[in-house]
Design a protein around this motif. Structure first.
Motif, short mmCIF file in Angstrom:
data_model
loop_
_atom_site.label_atom_id
_atom_site.label_comp_id
_atom_site.label_asym_id
_atom_site.label_seq_id
_atom_site.Cartn_x
_atom_site.Cartn_y
_atom_site.Cartn_z
N GLU A 41 -3.47 6.42 9.25
CA GLU A 41 -3.88 7.35 7.81
C GLU A 41 -4.62 6.50 6.81
OE1 GLU A 41 -2.67 7.04 4.60
OE2 GLU A 41 -0.96 5.41 4.57
N PHE A 42 -4.30 5.17 6.80
CA PHE A 42 -5.17 4.03 5.81
C PHE A 42 -6.52 3.92 6.18
CE2 PHE A 42 -2.91 1.44 8.56
CZ PHE A 42 -1.56 1.72 8.18
N GLU A 88 -6.32 6.85 -1.38
CA GLU A 88 -6.38 5.56 -0.39
C GLU A 88 -6.95 4.30 -1.33
OE1 GLU A 88 -4.93 4.98 2.21
OE2 GLU A 88 -4.23 7.04 2.28
N HIS A 128 0.85 -1.29 0.05
CA HIS A 128 -0.05 -0.10 -0.06
C HIS A 128 1.04 1.23 -0.11
CE1 HIS A 128 -3.63 2.35 1.48
NE2 HIS A 128 -2.68 3.12 2.05
N GLU A 129 1.93 1.23 0.97
CA GLU A 129 2.91 2.43 0.98
C GLU A 129 3.75 2.60 -0.32
OE1 GLU A 129 2.29 4.58 3.05
OE2 GLU A 129 1.17 3.29 4.34
N PHE A 151 -4.50 11.59 3.22
CA PHE A 151 -4.59 11.33 1.74
C PHE A 151 -6.26 11.33 1.53
CE2 PHE A 151 -0.25 9.56 1.69
CZ PHE A 151 0.06 10.44 0.62
N HIS A 209 1.37 4.42 -2.94
CA HIS A 209 1.34 5.62 -2.77
C HIS A 209 2.78 6.38 -3.31
CE1 HIS A 209 -2.12 6.44 -0.29
NE2 HIS A 209 -1.48 5.57 0.80
ZN ZN Z 1 -2.61 5.24 2.50
#
Ligand code: ZN
Length: 264
Positions: free
Chosen positions: A236-237, A198, A135-136, A193, A139
Motif C-alpha cells: 500500500e505504501f 501517503e 508510517h502506520e 490511500f 495514518h
Molecule cells: Zn501508508
C-alpha cells in the motif's frame, strides 16, 4: 438564494472539519472518532479471526518494542502541544499475521495495527521496523481512515452522517468502513490511500520515528531497498506514489527538518 445555499454548505463543511497535527491540513470529518473506533475495533477483530496469526516470538517482541517506543513518544509529544485528545480512546494494538507473500502493514482508526510476516524479512534493524511502524501510526493519528470514510459517505450516500447511515443502511455502511480501513481487498475492492495521505504519513512518520530516538536516515535506506525489489504487487505504501524517487527525494528533504525539530 444561491448565496444562501453556498453559505449553508460551507457551514456544514466547516463544522465537519478537523485538523491534522503538525501538517495543519484541514480534513473532512463527518464521522465522530468514537464511531470510527467502534467500527474499526469490530473490523480488526474480524480480520484477526480470519487470519493466521504468527507465533514467531522474536518478531512479535520486536514489533511490540518498536511500537511501544514510538507510541509513547508521540503521545508525550501530543500532550506537550496540548493535543492529547487526538488519541483519546485509542487502544493501541499490534499483531503479526502469518503470510510470507504479503509485503505490507496497515493501521486502522483507534490504533489497530497489523504487519505481515512478508515484510518482516526485509527489516535488518529496529530503525527499519520504525520506518513502517511510524508510517502506520501516522495514518492512525492523522485520522486518514475517518477522512476516507467521510469522503465515501459523501460520494456514495450523499454526505449523511455515519450514525444516520448506520441506522438506514447498515450493510452498505459496514462495507464502506471495510474499504475505508484498507480491508477492501478482502471484499474485492482495493482502494489505496490517496497520495495526500501517503505523503502525509511519510512526513509524520519521519517525525514520529525521530521523536522516539530512531535514525530517520533509515527511511531512505528502507524505501530504496523496497524500490530495488520491484516487480510483484506493490504494498500500500508504494502503490499511490508517482515514483519511489519522488518519495526518496521528499524524505531526504524531511530528515534534516525532523532532526532539527524532533531530535535530541
Ligand atoms: Zn501508508
Amino acid at each position: 438564494m444561491l448565496r444562501k445555499i453556498i453559505i449553508a454548505g460551507l457551514a456544514v463543511l466547516i463544522v465537519a472539519c478537523t485538523t491534522v497535527p503538525i501538517t495543519g491540513r484541514r480534513q473532512l470529518s463527518l464521522v465522530s472518532a468514537s464511531q470510527m473506533m467502534a467500527l474499526a475495533s469490530e473490523q480488526y477483530q474480524t480480520t484477526l479471526r480470519q487470519s493466521n496469526l504468527s507465533d514467531d516470538r522474536t518478531q512479535i517482541r520486536r514489533l511490540d518494542r518498536v511500537g511501544d517506543r514510538i507510541i509513547q513518544s508521540v503521545e508525550q509529544y501530543l500532550t506537550d502541544i496540548g493535543q492529547s485528545q487526538l488519541t483519546e480512546g485509542y487502544n493501541w494494538e499490534v499483531n503479526l499475521i502469518e503470510d510470507d507473500e504479503v509485503i505490507n502493514a496497515w493501521a486502522m482508526p483507534g490504533g489497530k495495527i497489523a504487519f505481515y510476516t512478508g515484510i518482516m524479512k526485509l527489516f535488518e534493524t529496529d530503525d527499519e521496523v520504525a520506518v513502517v511502524m511510524a508510517h502506520e501510526i501516522a495514518h492512525a493519528i492523522a485520522g486518514h481512515g475517518g477522512e476516507r470514510m467521510s469522503q465515501m459517505l459523501v460520494a456514495q450516500l450523499g454526505g449523511v452522517a455515519l450514525d444516520v447511515a448506520l441506522t438506514d443502511k447498515p450493510e452498505e455502511t459496514r462495507t464502506l468502513a471495510q474499504v475505508a480501513y484498507g480491508l477492501g481487498s478482502q471484499i474485492g475492492i482495493l482502494l489505496p490511500f490517496s497520495r495526500t495521505h501517503e505523503t502525509e504519513a511519510d512526513e509524520l512518520g519521519v517525525y514520529f520515528m525521530t521523536m522516539a530516538g530512531y535514525d530517520p536516515q533509515a527511511s531512505v535506506n528502507f524505501w530504496e531497498k523496497m524500490a530495488a525489489m520491484g516487480g510483484g504487487a506493490p504494498p500500500e505504501f508504494l502503490s499511490t506514489h508517482p515514483s519511489s524517487q519522488t518519495r526518496i527525494n521528499d524524505l531526504n528533504r524531511l530528515i534534516p527538518v525532523a532532526r532539527e525539530k524532533f531530535g535530541d
